[in-house]
Design an enzyme around this catalytic site. Structure first.
Site, PDB file in Angstrom:
ATOM      1  N   SER A  51      -7.751   5.252   0.114  1.00 14.94           N
ATOM      2  CA  SER A  51      -7.901   3.959  -0.546  1.00 14.94           C
ATOM      3  C   SER A  51      -9.336   3.457  -0.418  1.00 14.94           C
ATOM      4  O   SER A  51      -9.947   3.573   0.647  1.00 14.94           O
ATOM      5  CB  SER A  51      -6.941   2.932   0.061  1.00 14.94           C
ATOM      6  OG  SER A  51      -5.598   3.327  -0.106  1.00 14.94           O
ATOM      7  N   GLN A  77      -5.549  -1.616  -7.182  1.00 13.51           N
ATOM      8  CA  GLN A  77      -6.140  -0.765  -6.148  1.00 13.51           C
ATOM      9  C   GLN A  77      -6.885   0.383  -6.807  1.00 13.51           C
ATOM     10  O   GLN A  77      -6.483   0.881  -7.867  1.00 13.51           O
ATOM     11  CB  GLN A  77      -5.081  -0.202  -5.194  1.00 13.51           C
ATOM     12  CG  GLN A  77      -5.690   0.546  -4.003  1.00 13.51           C
ATOM     13  CD  GLN A  77      -4.633   1.117  -3.064  1.00 13.51           C
ATOM     14  OE1 GLN A  77      -4.085   2.173  -3.322  1.00 13.51           O
ATOM     15  NE2 GLN A  77      -4.358   0.412  -1.973  1.00 13.51           N
ATOM     16  N   ASP A 133       0.816  -1.220   0.000  1.00 11.39           N
ATOM     17  CA  ASP A 133       0.000   0.000   0.000  1.00 11.39           C
ATOM     18  C   ASP A 133       0.848   1.269   0.000  1.00 11.39           C
ATOM     19  O   ASP A 133       0.320   2.364  -0.163  1.00 11.39           O
ATOM     20  CB  ASP A 133      -0.935  -0.016   1.218  1.00 11.39           C
ATOM     21  CG  ASP A 133      -2.082   0.986   1.093  1.00 11.39           C
ATOM     22  OD1 ASP A 133      -2.616   1.119  -0.024  1.00 11.39           O
ATOM     23  OD2 ASP A 133      -2.420   1.640   2.091  1.00 11.39           O
TER      24      ASP A 133
END
Length: 424
Positions: A356, A406, A334
């Protein structure tokens, strides 16, 4: 049963699933097999038992102490994977345990009881110093399928709990509810509410499915009674199958030829080309190194491209547990991931707000997270306030280890007026 079969069986006992994989393998080497006929006493009230008993096959009946009130006698039946004798050491057993059928048990003798009390969920040994990442990803088992995680003072915090921490800790919780021969091969996470880094996080694991080859877990991360994050992970027992790899690792400099973030920062603080005011301001800011060492493959001149390549590895030595190494790379995945979708739009004075939304990972091969991995990130699209990124991770041999995606919310930060509206 051979050693591998015993390990697989023990890995399905809820009491043992929180242990490091190395502990379960040592327990598998130490257990003894005992068999009983129907009506045999396996343990007697008031007499010591010589270890932890785990039922392999058959049934046993447990009866309450003789002095218990008749109406409240909690007689019940023990089946496969149930256990008794845990925590008693050489003290007297509190109940009778009688075989109801032909009964087979694994018994871990008391002299191996220390294997049930590891130092962490990842390491059974009294290691003087663990990697910071291993400490971040350590969870406290509260009861079966419930764990507590913390945001450590030295852990990265970005105004809220770092998304990688939620992914890594949730995956750690899920990993500690499956047998140690099954490894995560995919996960899908959704971020719901920003986490408070000053509060513990409770991870509740739901056992969606247990099969001979695959297992599925759903994890909910909670704070203040609210679910702030969910994760679904699928685990698979290793097997031989078809293989190919079409993805090719980019031709980039090796990590030894590149600077890490600390060295880049030091150069900027002493580089006369930067204004003195900038250098003085940067020097006064508190600098906490990340638990991940990163080395960028391109210079700052390429920061407007919708792509990014960098090498990374965990700082320090990690315990030899493949589940831990997969949690570590999930944590690291991440870092800077969604931000690549903003690269083509960066301009002087631009302030943005990012959050996110979801995150998916597919693990293709075993990974060693304390050795160098190349993270290749691309952003094929940004639209509607959302930026989309894809990622691939390669080891030094050029093997594709993981694929990732993502999506994140990306907005211009609104200027605050003289009287900003309250958030509540």
């Amino acid at each position: 049963m051979d050693r591998e079969q015993v390990t697989e069986f023990l890995g399905q006992v809820p009491l043992l699933q929180c242990l490091p994989g190395s502990s379960i393998r040592r327990i598998a080497a130490a257990v003894q097999v005992r068999r009983y006929e129907p009506g045999d006493y396996v343990a007697r009230e008031g007499e010591p038992v010589d270890g932890l008993y785990i039922i392999l096959d058959g049934q046993a009946e447990v009866s309450a102490p003789a002095n218990a009130e008749e109406a409240n006698r909690p007689d019940y039946v023990l089946n496969k994977y149930d256990y008794f004798g845990y925590g008693t050491n050489s003290s007297d057993h509190q109940v009778n345990v009688v075989a109801l059928s032909k009964l087979t048990c694994f018994v871990l003798p008391n002299q191996y009881g220390h294997l049930l009390q590891p130092k962490t969920i990842w390491n059974a040994e009294d290691t003087p110093e663990h990697s910071l990442l291993e400490q971040i990803l350590h969870l406290e088992p509260l009861e079966v399928d419930i764990f507590r995680g913390l945001t450590l003072p030295d852990a990265p915090v970005f105004r809220q709990v770092f998304g990688g921490q939620l992914i890594g800790q949730a995956l750690a919780a899920a990993s500690k509810t499956v047998d140690c021969l099954k490894m995560v091969h995919s996960l899908h996470a959704i971020f719901l509410i920003a986490g408070d880094s000053n509060m513990p996080i409770i991870y509740q694991v739901h056992r969606a499915r247990d099969g001979s080859s695959f297992a599925t877990r759903k994890v909910e991360a909670k704070q203040k009674g609210l679910v702030i994050f969910t994760l679904i992970a699928s685990f698979q027992k290793e097997e031989v199958g078809f293989e190919h790899q079409a993805a090719i690792m980019p031709d980039v400099p090796p990590p030894e030829q590149l600077l890490n973030l600390e060295e880049i920062r030091e150069r900027r603080l002493t580089d006369p080309r930067f204004p003195a005011q900038y250098r003085n301001s940067a020097a006064k800011k508190k600098f906490t190194p990340w638990p991940i060492e990163m080395r960028f493959c391109e210079d700052s001149g390429s920061q407007h491209k919708p792509s990014l390549n960098y090498w990374f590895r965990a700082r320090g030595k990690l315990s030899d547990d493949q589940a831990l190494h997969r949690c570590v790379v999930a944590y690291a995945s991440d870092l800077l991931f969604s931000g690549v979708s903003l690269n083509p739009h960066r301009e002087k004075g631009l302030k943005t707000y990012s959050l996110s939304l979801d995150h998916s990972i597919w693990f293709h091969k075993p990974v060693k997270a304390d050795d160098w991995l190349l993270y290749v990130i691309e952003s094929p699209s940004a639209h509607g306030g959302r930026g989309f990124v894809t990622g691939r991770m390669f080891n030094r041999q050029g093997e594709l280890i993981m694929s990732l995606t993502q999506e994140a919310l990306s907005r211009r930060e609104k200027a605050r007026g003289p009287n900003p509206r309250p958030k509540l």
